[in-house]
Write a protein that holds these residues in place. Structure first.
Motif, PDB file in Angstrom:
ATOM      1  N   ARG A  70     -27.292  44.743  54.872  1.00  0.00           N
ATOM      2  CA  ARG A  70     -26.603  43.452  54.988  1.00  0.00           C
ATOM      3  C   ARG A  70     -25.144  43.652  55.403  1.00  0.00           C
ATOM      4  NH1 ARG A  70     -27.843  38.416  52.929  1.00  0.00           N
ATOM      5  NH2 ARG A  70     -29.960  39.260  53.156  1.00  0.00           N
ATOM      6  N   ARG A 118     -23.355  42.177  58.775  1.00  0.00           N
ATOM      7  CA  ARG A 118     -22.172  41.331  58.653  1.00  0.00           C
ATOM      8  C   ARG A 118     -20.976  41.943  59.387  1.00  0.00           C
ATOM      9  NH1 ARG A 118     -20.387  36.200  57.890  1.00  0.00           N
ATOM     10  NH2 ARG A 118     -18.590  36.090  56.483  1.00  0.00           N
ATOM     11  N   GLN A 149     -15.519  46.568  49.966  1.00  0.00           N
ATOM     12  CA  GLN A 149     -16.344  45.373  49.828  1.00  0.00           C
ATOM     13  C   GLN A 149     -17.808  45.758  49.623  1.00  0.00           C
ATOM     14  OE1 GLN A 149     -14.473  43.866  53.570  1.00  0.00           O
ATOM     15  NE2 GLN A 149     -14.624  41.873  52.560  1.00  0.00           N
ATOM     16  N   ASP A 151     -28.149  37.253  49.133  1.00  0.00           N
ATOM     17  CA  ASP A 151     -27.558  36.282  50.059  1.00  0.00           C
ATOM     18  C   ASP A 151     -26.267  35.701  49.472  1.00  0.00           C
ATOM     19  OD1 ASP A 151     -29.541  36.589  51.943  1.00  0.00           O
ATOM     20  OD2 ASP A 151     -30.791  34.980  51.111  1.00  0.00           O
ATOM     21  N   ARG A 152     -26.319  35.322  48.198  1.00  0.00           N
ATOM     22  CA  ARG A 152     -25.141  34.730  47.581  1.00  0.00           C
ATOM     23  C   ARG A 152     -24.038  35.761  47.403  1.00  0.00           C
ATOM     24  NH1 ARG A 152     -21.467  31.253  47.585  1.00  0.00           N
ATOM     25  NH2 ARG A 152     -20.538  30.716  45.561  1.00  0.00           N
ATOM     26  N   SER A 191     -23.473  38.279  49.290  1.00  0.00           N
ATOM     27  CA  SER A 191     -22.878  38.506  50.602  1.00  0.00           C
ATOM     28  C   SER A 191     -21.828  37.446  50.916  1.00  0.00           C
ATOM     29  CB  SER A 191     -23.964  38.501  51.687  1.00  0.00           C
ATOM     30  OG  SER A 191     -24.892  39.549  51.468  1.00  0.00           O
ATOM     31  N   GLU A 192     -22.113  36.201  50.554  1.00  0.00           N
ATOM     32  CA  GLU A 192     -21.146  35.137  50.769  1.00  0.00           C
ATOM     33  C   GLU A 192     -19.897  35.335  49.911  1.00  0.00           C
ATOM     34  OE1 GLU A 192     -22.964  31.390  50.061  1.00  0.00           O
ATOM     35  OE2 GLU A 192     -24.565  31.666  51.528  1.00  0.00           O
ATOM     36  N   LEU A 193     -20.083  35.842  48.713  1.00  0.00           N
ATOM     37  CA  LEU A 193     -18.967  36.015  47.794  1.00  0.00           C
ATOM     38  C   LEU A 193     -18.078  37.197  48.160  1.00  0.00           C
ATOM     39  CD1 LEU A 193     -20.836  35.452  44.410  1.00  0.00           C
ATOM     40  CD2 LEU A 193     -19.143  33.911  45.432  1.00  0.00           C
ATOM     41  N   HIS A 199     -16.346  38.888  53.046  1.00  0.00           N
ATOM     42  CA  HIS A 199     -15.466  38.045  53.847  1.00  0.00           C
ATOM     43  C   HIS A 199     -14.812  38.897  54.938  1.00  0.00           C
ATOM     44  CE1 HIS A 199     -15.832  34.706  51.063  1.00  0.00           C
ATOM     45  NE2 HIS A 199     -15.565  35.517  50.054  1.00  0.00           N
ATOM     46  N   HIS A 200     -14.851  38.438  56.167  1.00  0.00           N
ATOM     47  CA  HIS A 200     -14.237  39.178  57.261  1.00  0.00           C
ATOM     48  C   HIS A 200     -12.729  39.268  57.061  1.00  0.00           C
ATOM     49  CE1 HIS A 200     -17.945  38.162  59.884  1.00  0.00           C
ATOM     50  NE2 HIS A 200     -18.011  39.416  59.464  1.00  0.00           N
TER      51      HIS A 200
END
Length: 340
Positions: A288, A292, A302, A322-323, A325-327, A330-331
């Protein structure tokens, strides 16, 4: 790649530094004064918790060649690259493999001045002790022989002490410095020495003073107020590419750019170094992470955060990958809009 390699990028320590040839004549700092011993066994192994372990670090061919070029030429190595690619870890890996003891780390920020890295002089402490001595009637002044008690070398100053073998110096995040610092470093890098005015002023009566190094090792002899290296330190300056450097500064450095870590085997090695036992969660998170990272800048810390969370969260209500990864993913090259 041949026998010229001193640093080989291997995990096992060895005595290759003993085979380092004499420096070019214009970079020869050797002198006949007293040399200071240091503990070559003080291997911190990249003990900074933020860094992958030096024993797990794997340098590619370009990195190995750049390190050896800096060693042969007695020049600083300017290492650029995104956060988390192993710039700081390289210093610990070199120190570990070549058995050069504890890394002397000098973190830099916008307020850092050259003297911060060279030495500190505790003038207030000296005055207070002199006052106490006068009150007790034990003498009103401090002799020059005591002056070394109030001087402590900084990381750069310690690296420039007269050691038989090069110390490893890490000047971390040099791109965060004030605009004048790179130019201020030029004379120090060229001369391999610096003056301590507080000791120069007493040189006629006390030509040699012993002072404390930054690593609390053997006291360093300062002759006539000047610290002069014998073996030029192996110096790594790290930069995240946030600023340009003067051409004169760049000309005196060997330069190395480390690309972002995009190889799953190297990422697994980093995870194993920091989170042993979390391998069962690493593969899915690494996959993942790489997907990303293909669309923006990420750092390996990260990845470590995500693997840690995956290995510690379970049960009802725990976030899935999935969650997470969102948390976490961050780029770093995306500007966050300011709150109105």
């Amino acid at each position: 790649m041949g026998e010229w390699l001193i640093y080989r990028g291997v995990s096992e320590p060895h005595d290759g530094i003993d085979e380092l040839p004499d420096p070019p004549p214009w970079r020869d700092f050797a002198h006949d004064g007293r040399l200071t011993p240091f503990d070559r066994t003080a291997d911190d192994g990249g003990a900074d918790r933020r860094l992958p372990g030096a024993d797990a670090y794997r340098a590619d061919e370009g990195t190995v060649e750049a390190v050896n070029t800096a060693l042969y030429l007695r020049r600083p190595l300017l290492v650029t690259g995104d956060p988390g690619v192993g710039k700081s870890t390289l210093a610990h890996a070199v120190a570990r493999e070549l058995k050069l003891g504890q890394v002397l780390r000098w973190p830099v920020n916008s307020k850092t001045e050259l003297r911060d890295g060279l030495y500190r002089y505790d003038s207030l402490g000296r005055l207070e002790e002199a006052g106490v001595a006068r009150e007790l009637g034990t003498g009103g002044g401090q002799g020059a022989a005591d002056l070394g008690r109030y001087v402590r070398l900084g990381p750069l100053g310690t690296a420039l002490a007269p050691y038989a073998l090069p110390r490893v110096l890490l000047i971390d995040e040099i791109d965060k410095c004030d605009i004048d610092l790179p130019n201020d470093l030029l004379d120090v890098f060229e001369e391999g020495s610096f003056e301590i005015p507080e000791l120069s002023r007493v040189a006629d009566t006390q030509p040699e003073v012993r002072v404390r190094p930054a690593d609390d090792g053997e006291a360093v002899s300062v002759v006539r107020g000047t610290v002069r290296c014998h073996a030029f330190p192996f110096t790594i300056l790290t930069s995240n590419g946030e600023r340009e450097f003067p051409p004169a500064f760049l000309r005196r450095c060997v330069r190395l750019h480390l690309p972002a870590v995009d190889d799953d085997e190297r990422l697994r090695a980093i995870v194993r170094a920091h989170l042993p036992g979390a391998d069962g969660h690493a593969d899915a998170v690494i996959a993942r992470f790489l997907r990303r990272a293909a669309s923006g800048e990420l750092a390996t810390d990260q990845l470590l955060n995500a693997v840690y969370l995956m290995s510690r969260t379970s049960g009802a209500g725990a976030p899935d990958l999935d969650r997470l990864s969102e948390l976490v993913f961050h780029h770093l090259n995306v500007t966050v809009p300011a709150e109105s």
